[in-house]
Design a protein around this motif. Structure first.
Motif, short mmCIF file in Angstrom:
data_model
loop_
_atom_site.label_atom_id
_atom_site.label_comp_id
_atom_site.label_asym_id
_atom_site.label_seq_id
_atom_site.Cartn_x
_atom_site.Cartn_y
_atom_site.Cartn_z
N SER A 52 -12.64 -0.51 -0.19
CA SER A 52 -11.74 -0.66 0.95
C SER A 52 -12.52 -1.08 2.19
CB SER A 52 -11.05 0.68 1.24
OG SER A 52 -12.04 1.64 1.62
N ASP A 96 -5.10 7.19 -4.95
CA ASP A 96 -5.71 8.28 -5.74
C ASP A 96 -5.32 8.16 -7.21
OD1 ASP A 96 -5.37 10.75 -3.08
OD2 ASP A 96 -6.90 9.20 -3.52
N PRO A 131 -0.63 -1.92 6.14
CA PRO A 131 -1.66 -1.60 5.14
C PRO A 131 -1.42 -2.42 3.88
CG PRO A 131 -0.14 0.23 5.44
CD PRO A 131 0.21 -0.79 6.47
N TYR A 143 0.84 -1.20 0.00
CA TYR A 143 0.00 0.00 0.00
C TYR A 143 0.88 1.25 0.00
CZ TYR A 143 -3.10 3.62 1.83
OH TYR A 143 -3.81 4.77 1.99
N GLU A 144 0.51 2.22 -0.83
CA GLU A 144 1.18 3.53 -0.83
C GLU A 144 0.09 4.59 -0.81
OE1 GLU A 144 5.26 2.41 -0.87
OE2 GLU A 144 4.29 4.40 -0.68
N GLU A 145 0.16 5.52 0.10
CA GLU A 145 -0.90 6.52 0.31
C GLU A 145 -1.32 7.19 -0.99
OE1 GLU A 145 -2.42 7.11 3.28
OE2 GLU A 145 -3.84 8.35 2.15
N ASP A 146 -0.38 7.79 -1.73
CA ASP A 146 -0.79 8.57 -2.90
C ASP A 146 -1.07 7.67 -4.12
OD1 ASP A 146 2.67 9.79 -3.30
OD2 ASP A 146 1.79 7.80 -2.92
N TYR A 152 -8.42 -2.31 -0.67
CA TYR A 152 -7.29 -1.96 0.19
C TYR A 152 -7.75 -1.67 1.61
CZ TYR A 152 -8.56 3.02 0.14
OH TYR A 152 -9.21 4.21 0.33
N LYS A 163 -5.94 0.41 5.32
CA LYS A 163 -4.81 1.23 5.76
C LYS A 163 -4.11 0.66 6.97
CE LYS A 163 -6.43 5.57 3.74
NZ LYS A 163 -6.76 7.01 3.98
#
Ligand SMILES: Cc1ncc(COP(=O)(O)OP(=O)(O)O)c(N)n1
Ligand SMILES: Cc1nc(C(=O)O)sc1CCOP(=O)(O)O
Length: 423
Positions: free
Chosen positions: A356, A346, A397, A340-343, A388, A390
């Motif tokens: 999610s 999006d 995550p 998982y990568e935050e950006d 996904y 978090k």
């Protein structure tokens, strides 16, 4: 090695959903060489059958002569027939040694009548020479009532098997009528054009490959189930899509998927490692799911290792995701977890459907994978490309990529990695 030749004799459906095209597609995916003879041209689609033009007897005979002159045929599978075709099949049956699988298509699912009483009378002679007849319940009752009403039992000196097809199939014989065996099936709520054709040609193909009758029926049932689940949507309904998912197919898909993964600089590997899994159709347990016995792990040089072999029963987490997702879309049989990568989420939203779950909402004493997948699918209203979360207490995550098979999943992962590399 002896080539398995099946001869399909039936009508021509230009949409390929039924008739000789559907039969040939089925035989081909099952590894049998389909020879086809067209008895009539039947303009139709999923709305209606519009016409039927019989091919002249001379042309049907010339097709038969051309085939038997050049090929050994072990099974003949019949679809829509006319009187000339039956006369000729019985003539060739007297000179060549082949099994007949007769699918007595009396009318289409769009209610077009293919057989009148005069032709049904001639069918009785073909039934007598058949190895297996595959009527649905309505066709079976029509045939038996016709024999009774016209006192035709004297015309039947042999005792062909009859498979009365439906969600569950009942194996009997023309004369004894007692049920020898019931083959249980699974109901998929979808009206698909050509399922009867696909089922009878699948059974005929497995017989052609040397399978026994019961095994041919059971495997044929798997073919029809997959052909309905992966049916092709048309404007008015669905066309059969002859498909066969067995362990060999799953392992081949996984092997090719790993081959594709090794072609890219895959870096979205979570601390716990990734696994990639694919299941049989409508899997019942993790034993129906194949995955790596190890994981995909990072190495110190920015690359990755694929650890372990591909085996059924090798996954716990990803298997639970697939076992849950199939309840929302039976076409979905594969999944792979990536970092998982935050950006990244999006950036993926333009190309992928995403849902999610939040571990903070997880009830006590549940399997996170089952609960989370169920939660995300119900929120989405089906199975998205990506599910996904978090993370949570001590839980990393994660992004999970889902698809109809592992080749499709890896192609999505390749696209995701490309997007990530350009953020
Ligand atoms: C040329 C041709 N052959 C067979 C059929 C029957 O197909 P369908 O109406 O979909 O019925 P099942 O195969 O589902 O029993 C046809 N319409 N055309
Ligand atoms: C440890 C773990 N958690 C995942 C999640 O999706 O949260 S995937 C994963 C690794 C794969 O596990 P397996 O080999 O048991 O399928």
């Amino acid at each position: 090695m002896k080539k398995h030749n099946i001869l399909i004799i039936g009508g021509y459906d230009p949409t390929g959903g039924a008739g000789v095209i559907a039969d040939a597609k089925t035989a081909k995916i099952l590894g049998v060489n389909p020879l086809t003879i067209t008895t009539s041209i039947i303009p139709q689609n999923n709305r209606a059958v519009y016409d039927k033009m019989d091919i002249p007897k001379k042309i049907i005979e010339e097709q038969l002569e051309a085939i038997f002159e050049d090929f050994d045929v072990s099974v003949v599978k019949t679809g829509v027939l006319n009187k000339d075709a039956i006369d000729l099949i019985l003539k060739y049956k007297r000179h060549y040694d082949f099994k007949i699988v007769c699918d007595p298509v009396l009318k289409s699912t769009t209610n077009y009548k293919f057989v009148d009483e005069d032709l049904l009378r001639r069918y009785i002679d073909l039934f007598n020479e058949s190895y297996l007849i595959t009527p649905n319940e309505e066709e079976f009752n029509t045939i038996i009532n016709f024999i009774e009403k016209n006192n035709l039992w004297g015309n039947i000196d042999k005792n062909p098997y009859i498979l009365i097809t439906g969600i569950d199939d009942k194996l009997t014989t023309l004369k004894d009528k007692g049920i020898i065996e019931t083959i249980k099936g699974k109901k998929i709520d979808k009206e698909v054009h050509g399922t009867g054709c696909v089922f009878s040609s699948a059974i005929a193909s497995f017989l052609c490959k040397g399978e026994g009758l019961r095994e041919a029926i059971k495997k044929g049932k798997d073919v029809v189930l997959a052909s309905v689940i992966y049916a092709t949507k048309t404007k008015y309904n669905y066309n059969s899509n002859p498909t066969y998912i067995n362990k060999e197919k799953v392992i081949k898909n996984l092997s090719y998927a790993l081959y594709l993964l090794k072609k890219i600089e895959f870096s979205l590997i979570p601390e716990v490692g990734s696994n990639i899994a694919e299941s049989l159709l409508l899997p019942n347990s993790f034993k129906d799911v194949a995955a790596l016995t190890g994981r995909i792990i990072k190495n110190k040089l920015g690359g990755f290792y694929i650890v372990g072999d591909v085996e059924f029963g090798a996954s716990e987490h990803i298997a639970k995701i697939i076992l849950t997702a199939k309840n929302y879309n039976p076409q979905i049989r594969a999944c792979m977890n990536i970092r998982y990568e935050e950006d990244l989420i999006d950036a993926l939203s333009e190309k992928f459907s995403i849902s999610s779950f939040d571990r903070k909402l997880e009830p006590p004493n549940v399997s996170t994978m089952e609960w989370g997948t169920k939660y995300a699918c119900e929120k989405f209203g089906g199975v998205p490309d990506i599910i996904y979360d978090k993370g949570g207490d001590g839980k990393e995550p994660m992004i999970r990529v889902l698809g109809v098979n592992t080749i499709e999943v890896v192609k999505k992962v390749v696209e995701i990695q490309k997007i990530y590399d350009h953020i």
